[in-house]
Each structure stands twice: as structure tokens, then as C-alpha cells.
Design a protein around this motif. Structure first.
Motif, PDB file in Angstrom:
ATOM      1  N   LEU A  41     117.464 106.169  48.549  1.00 50.38           N
ATOM      2  CA  LEU A  41     117.114 107.497  49.037  1.00 50.38           C
ATOM      3  C   LEU A  41     118.369 108.348  48.980  1.00 50.38           C
ATOM      4  CD1 LEU A  41     115.042 106.528  52.236  1.00 50.38           C
ATOM      5  CD2 LEU A  41     114.160 107.054  49.945  1.00 50.38           C
ATOM      6  N   PHE A  42     118.229 109.625  48.629  1.00 49.21           N
ATOM      7  CA  PHE A  42     119.414 110.457  48.472  1.00 49.21           C
ATOM      8  C   PHE A  42     119.110 111.910  48.811  1.00 49.21           C
ATOM      9  CE2 PHE A  42     117.243 110.169  44.396  1.00 49.21           C
ATOM     10  CZ  PHE A  42     117.109 111.502  44.031  1.00 49.21           C
ATOM     11  N   ALA A  43     120.176 112.653  49.074  1.00 50.56           N
ATOM     12  CA  ALA A  43     120.077 114.095  49.311  1.00 50.56           C
ATOM     13  C   ALA A  43     121.343 114.744  48.783  1.00 50.56           C
ATOM     14  CB  ALA A  43     119.898 114.390  50.797  1.00 50.56           C
ATOM     15  N   GLU A  44     121.217 115.999  48.356  1.00 54.78           N
ATOM     16  CA  GLU A  44     122.371 116.683  47.761  1.00 54.78           C
ATOM     17  C   GLU A  44     122.279 118.184  47.995  1.00 54.78           C
ATOM     18  OE1 GLU A  44     124.531 115.706  43.830  1.00 54.78           O
ATOM     19  OE2 GLU A  44     122.978 117.158  43.247  1.00 54.78           O
ATOM     20  N   VAL A  45     123.431 118.800  48.178  1.00 56.11           N
ATOM     21  CA  VAL A  45     123.544 120.255  48.223  1.00 56.11           C
ATOM     22  C   VAL A  45     124.679 120.658  47.288  1.00 56.11           C
ATOM     23  CG1 VAL A  45     125.075 120.164  50.240  1.00 56.11           C
ATOM     24  CG2 VAL A  45     123.851 122.286  49.692  1.00 56.11           C
ATOM     25  N   SER A  46     124.481 121.734  46.522  1.00 56.58           N
ATOM     26  CA  SER A  46     125.516 122.198  45.601  1.00 56.58           C
ATOM     27  C   SER A  46     125.497 123.715  45.532  1.00 56.58           C
ATOM     28  CB  SER A  46     125.296 121.609  44.194  1.00 56.58           C
ATOM     29  OG  SER A  46     124.094 122.095  43.626  1.00 56.58           O
ATOM     30  N   ASP A  47     126.616 124.274  45.083  1.00 49.46           N
ATOM     31  CA  ASP A  47     126.718 125.722  44.976  1.00 49.46           C
ATOM     32  C   ASP A  47     127.727 126.057  43.887  1.00 49.46           C
ATOM     33  OD1 ASP A  47     125.926 128.350  46.303  1.00 49.46           O
ATOM     34  OD2 ASP A  47     128.104 128.523  46.263  1.00 49.46           O
ATOM     35  N   SER A  48     127.490 127.133  43.148  1.00 48.17           N
ATOM     36  CA  SER A  48     128.418 127.549  42.104  1.00 48.17           C
ATOM     37  C   SER A  48     128.447 129.065  42.008  1.00 48.17           C
ATOM     38  CB  SER A  48     128.011 126.957  40.748  1.00 48.17           C
ATOM     39  OG  SER A  48     126.962 127.688  40.158  1.00 48.17           O
ATOM     40  N   ASP A  49     129.480 129.579  41.333  1.00 47.01           N
ATOM     41  CA  ASP A  49     129.599 131.018  41.119  1.00 47.01           C
ATOM     42  C   ASP A  49     128.450 131.567  40.285  1.00 47.01           C
ATOM     43  OD1 ASP A  49     131.944 130.899  42.512  1.00 47.01           O
ATOM     44  OD2 ASP A  49     133.238 130.891  40.738  1.00 47.01           O
ATOM     45  N   ALA A  50     127.795 130.685  39.506  1.00 48.61           N
ATOM     46  CA  ALA A  50     126.714 131.129  38.617  1.00 48.61           C
ATOM     47  C   ALA A  50     125.387 131.280  39.344  1.00 48.61           C
ATOM     48  CB  ALA A  50     126.549 130.151  37.459  1.00 48.61           C
ATOM     49  N   GLY A  51     125.289 130.793  40.580  1.00 44.19           N
ATOM     50  CA  GLY A  51     124.038 130.882  41.329  1.00 44.19           C
ATOM     51  C   GLY A  51     124.161 131.805  42.516  1.00 44.19           C
ATOM     52  N   ASP A  52     123.007 132.370  42.929  1.00 42.74           N
ATOM     53  CA  ASP A  52     123.006 133.276  44.075  1.00 42.74           C
ATOM     54  C   ASP A  52     122.963 132.522  45.397  1.00 42.74           C
ATOM     55  OD1 ASP A  52     123.017 135.469  42.385  1.00 42.74           O
ATOM     56  OD2 ASP A  52     120.829 135.510  42.251  1.00 42.74           O
ATOM     57  N   GLU A  53     122.352 131.335  45.383  1.00 44.15           N
ATOM     58  CA  GLU A  53     122.219 130.538  46.591  1.00 44.15           C
ATOM     59  C   GLU A  53     122.515 129.075  46.270  1.00 44.15           C
ATOM     60  OE1 GLU A  53     118.438 131.094  48.427  1.00 44.15           O
ATOM     61  OE2 GLU A  53     118.427 133.254  48.155  1.00 44.15           O
ATOM     62  N   SER A  54     122.638 128.276  47.330  1.00 48.51           N
ATOM     63  CA  SER A  54     122.885 126.848  47.148  1.00 48.51           C
ATOM     64  C   SER A  54     121.615 126.143  46.678  1.00 48.51           C
ATOM     65  CB  SER A  54     123.354 126.221  48.464  1.00 48.51           C
ATOM     66  OG  SER A  54     124.575 126.788  48.887  1.00 48.51           O
ATOM     67  N   ASP A  55     121.787 125.114  45.861  1.00 43.79           N
ATOM     68  CA  ASP A  55     120.692 124.240  45.458  1.00 43.79           C
ATOM     69  C   ASP A  55     120.634 123.068  46.427  1.00 43.79           C
ATOM     70  OD1 ASP A  55     120.210 125.894  43.376  1.00 43.79           O
ATOM     71  OD2 ASP A  55     120.964 124.560  41.813  1.00 43.79           O
ATOM     72  N   ILE A  56     119.425 122.707  46.861  1.00 47.25           N
ATOM     73  CA  ILE A  56     119.233 121.622  47.817  1.00 47.25           C
ATOM     74  C   ILE A  56     118.157 120.692  47.283  1.00 47.25           C
ATOM     75  CG2 ILE A  56     118.610 121.020  50.182  1.00 47.25           C
ATOM     76  CD1 ILE A  56     119.469 123.847  51.016  1.00 47.25           C
ATOM     77  N   LEU A  57     118.389 119.379  47.396  1.00 50.11           N
ATOM     78  CA  LEU A  57     117.380 118.422  46.948  1.00 50.11           C
ATOM     79  C   LEU A  57     117.447 117.154  47.780  1.00 50.11           C
ATOM     80  CD1 LEU A  57     118.707 115.871  45.100  1.00 50.11           C
ATOM     81  CD2 LEU A  57     119.151 117.765  43.557  1.00 50.11           C
ATOM     82  N   ALA A  58     116.334 116.435  47.793  1.00 52.42           N
ATOM     83  CA  ALA A  58     116.241 115.113  48.404  1.00 52.42           C
ATOM     84  C   ALA A  58     115.280 114.303  47.556  1.00 52.42           C
ATOM     85  CB  ALA A  58     115.759 115.196  49.841  1.00 52.42           C
ATOM     86  N   GLY A  59     115.523 112.992  47.442  1.00 51.15           N
ATOM     87  CA  GLY A  59     114.656 112.229  46.565  1.00 51.15           C
ATOM     88  C   GLY A  59     114.767 110.738  46.751  1.00 51.15           C
ATOM     89  N   MET A  60     114.066 110.039  45.853  1.00 48.50           N
ATOM     90  CA  MET A  60     114.017 108.584  45.869  1.00 48.50           C
ATOM     91  C   MET A  60     114.166 108.090  44.430  1.00 48.50           C
ATOM     92  SD  MET A  60     110.941 106.164  47.297  1.00 48.50           S
ATOM     93  CE  MET A  60     111.022 104.359  47.170  1.00 48.50           C
ATOM     94  N   GLN A  61     114.857 106.962  44.283  1.00 52.46           N
ATOM     95  CA  GLN A  61     115.066 106.358  42.978  1.00 52.46           C
ATOM     96  C   GLN A  61     114.695 104.871  43.021  1.00 52.46           C
ATOM     97  OE1 GLN A  61     119.154 105.704  41.602  1.00 52.46           O
ATOM     98  NE2 GLN A  61     118.588 106.455  39.576  1.00 52.46           N
TER      99      GLN A  61
END
Length: 309
Positions: A286-306
């Protein structure tokens, strides 16, 4: 996501059978294994969509056949199908991602077909999904896979070498620019050093260096890669810095920073993710991630299963 562990990258298909694979048949010198890498994410990608979405990543099924020819000689082949696009109704069927055959003698393997190039081995980036507008490294930015690839891999314990060439195949449906890649890495105790070089016809020459250190509770790594763009008087560079912290035997936390600079504009990005692997079955995560870059207006957020096997 190309790399999840800061470690020496050696293909288990080429040099060893993965312990996670399901052996369908093993007898009379023939081994047939089925492997899978399935991942589903609940993702709010501000740079790609306007609302929460279920995304399918990988959804791969890999078929590997190995024949023992005696005298330390083996023949092998692989067919790798991906169903992620079909799961998202973007196509009706499957996508062939890898199709190759080869011969292995002791620690040296030669293969030909549709596969990743040697430069794909490069890099320490550890994000589940790349931050908006970013490449993992300059080899991914240029080319890191092909339909007409000839590749040699050699694993000499502390030194790993990989050399590949993508044929131009002019006049055929798979025609494209030729590329030649060289990747080399070496490990001395807890330190792993790597370098890569690529000649990409009519586009760019690229090179990169990386270092990774396993300090026990934390693995740290950095890479730097540059492309000399043939049709321009400028270079494009990418560098990554990442740390993977072992919070427990089952939980790891990764923190990373990425910079891409084409001498006109520089983009920065960061990401943080946490991965939990079940103690009874390490191939379930199980995992979760948050990321942000100058190219995006807002942060990307995800959670998932592998699930891997």
C-alpha cells in the motif's frame, strides 16, 4: 515509475529467475514463468485532470521461457503485455511492451527484440508518478526503449555492463532514429556508482553519472544527466536527489527533489511517498504520494495498492 529501490540494477529476466515469479512448468530443461506487476491508484492529478480518478499503472503480465542448453548455456525469451490502457477504456485490447529472445552464457547475455535500452538502467528517481513536466533523467527525455534493439548485458558481481543499439530500420513500420547506449555500474560495499552514455542520431548526445549509498536505516542517492541537443546551441540537464528512509521493517518513506534546466527555463519539483509492505507477503504494498512542481498549479496526490508475483 522506473526505479523503486536504490540498488544495482540487473535484470532478473536476463541473469536469474525472480523469486516472485510463478513457475508454471519446470522440467526437461524448460522453465516457464509467469510474472505480474499490477497497480491501481486513486489519484488527484491537478496537471492532467479536474477531479479524482482511478488510474491503472503497469497492469503487466510477463511470460518468460528459459531452456537449459547445457555447458552453462541457456536460451530465453519474454513477452510482456500491459493492460493499463484497456482498463481505462483507451483501447480494446492489450499492449505489447516487450518481446525479445536471447542466449546467455554464464554471466553474459545477448538478446534482440522490443525492449528497454541500456540507458533505461540509469537513475535514482523513486517517485510512483513523475511530478508534472518532469523527466526521470535525460535518457528518458531522449529515448529509453525501442522496437529493434540489440543488447548485451554482463554481470561480473561488482561490475555490471550493458550495451544496446536501436536499429534505424529504414523502410519498415518500426523505422526511427538509431541510438546507441552504454551503462556501467559498480558496487563497493555500501556504495554504488554508475555512468551512462547515449548517442541518439539527429537529436542529441547524452551522458549521466549517479551515486547511491546504503547507510542502513537510510539509502541516499543522486544523479546528474545532460543532453547536448544537436539542433540547438544549448544543453538540457536533469538532476535528482533522493533519500529512502526505513521507518520499520515494513514501511519506507522516500523524499526526492528534481531539477530540469534547458538554459531557457529551470523547473523544480519535489515528491514524498510512503510504502507499506505486508510482513507476511512483501509483494503486496500500500502506498501514498504527494508531489509538486513549477509546471503544475497544484500538488498531485495519490494513494494505491500494488501486487507483484
Amino acid at each position: 515509475m522506473k526505479k523503486r529501490v536504490l540498488a544495482l540494477a540487473v535484470s532478473t529476466v536476463v541473469f536469474a529467475h525472480s523469486s516472485a515469479a510463478a513457475t508454471i512448468y519446470d522440467g526437461d530443461g524448460l522453465t516457464y514463468q509467469l510474472k505480474g506487476d499490477w497497480q491501481i491508484q486513486l489519484r488527484d492529478s491537478a496537471s492532467e485532470s479536474e477531479s479524482l480518478d482511478l488510474e491503472f499503472d503497469d497492469m503487466e503480465v510477463k511470460n518468460t521461457v528459459t531452456y537449459d542448453l547445457g555447458e552453462n548455456l541457456q536460451a530465453f525469451g519474454q513477452l510482456d503485455f500491459s493492460f493499463d490502457k484497456a482498463a481505462e477504456s483507451q483501447q480494446s485490447g492489450d499492449k505489447l511492451e516487450e518481446a525479445y529472445m536471447g542466449i546467455r552464457y554464464n554471466n553474459v547475455a545477448v538478446r534482440a527484440g522490443k525492449m528497454n535500452t541500456a540507458g533505461d538502467e540509469f537513475g535514482v528517481e523513486s517517485a510512483y508518478e513523475k511530478p508534472a513536466g518532469m523527466n526521470e533523467d535525460q535518457f528518458e527525455a531522449m529515448v529509453d526503449a525501442g522496437d529493434d534493439v540489440l543488447r548485451v548485458d554482463a554481470d561480473f558481481d561488482i561490475v555490471y555492463l550493458s550495451l544496446s543499439h536501436e536499429l534505424e530500420s529504414e523502410g519498415n513500420p518500426s523505422a526511427g532514429d538509431a541510438s546507441t547506449d552504454l551503462f556501467v555500474s559498480t558496487s563497493v560495499e555500501a556504495l554504488t556508482l554508475a555512468a551512462a552514455y547515449q548517442v541518439y542520431d539527429n537529436n542529441a548526445d547524452s551522458w549521466g553519472v549517479s551515486a547511491e549509498y546504503d547507510a542502513g536505516i537510510v539509502n541516499v542517492g543522486a544523479d546528474y544527466s545532460v543532453s547536448d541537443l544537436d539542433n540547438s546551441d544549448r544543453n538540457e540537464s536533469t538532476y535528482n536527489v533522493v533519500g529512502v528512509f526505513k521507518a520499520s521493517q515494513s514501511t519506507a518513506i522516500a523524499l526526492g527533489y528534481v531539477n530540469v534546466d534547458d538554459e531557457i527555463e529551470a523547473l523544480d519539483a519535489w515528491y514524498a511517498n510512503v510504502t507499506y509492505r505486508f510482513p507476511a507477503q512483501k509483494n503486496i504494498a500500500l502506498f501514498a504520494e504527494v508531489s509538486d512542481s513549477d509546471a503544475g498549479d497544484e500538488s498531485d496526490i495519490l494513494a494505491g495498492m500494488q501486487i507483484k508475483f
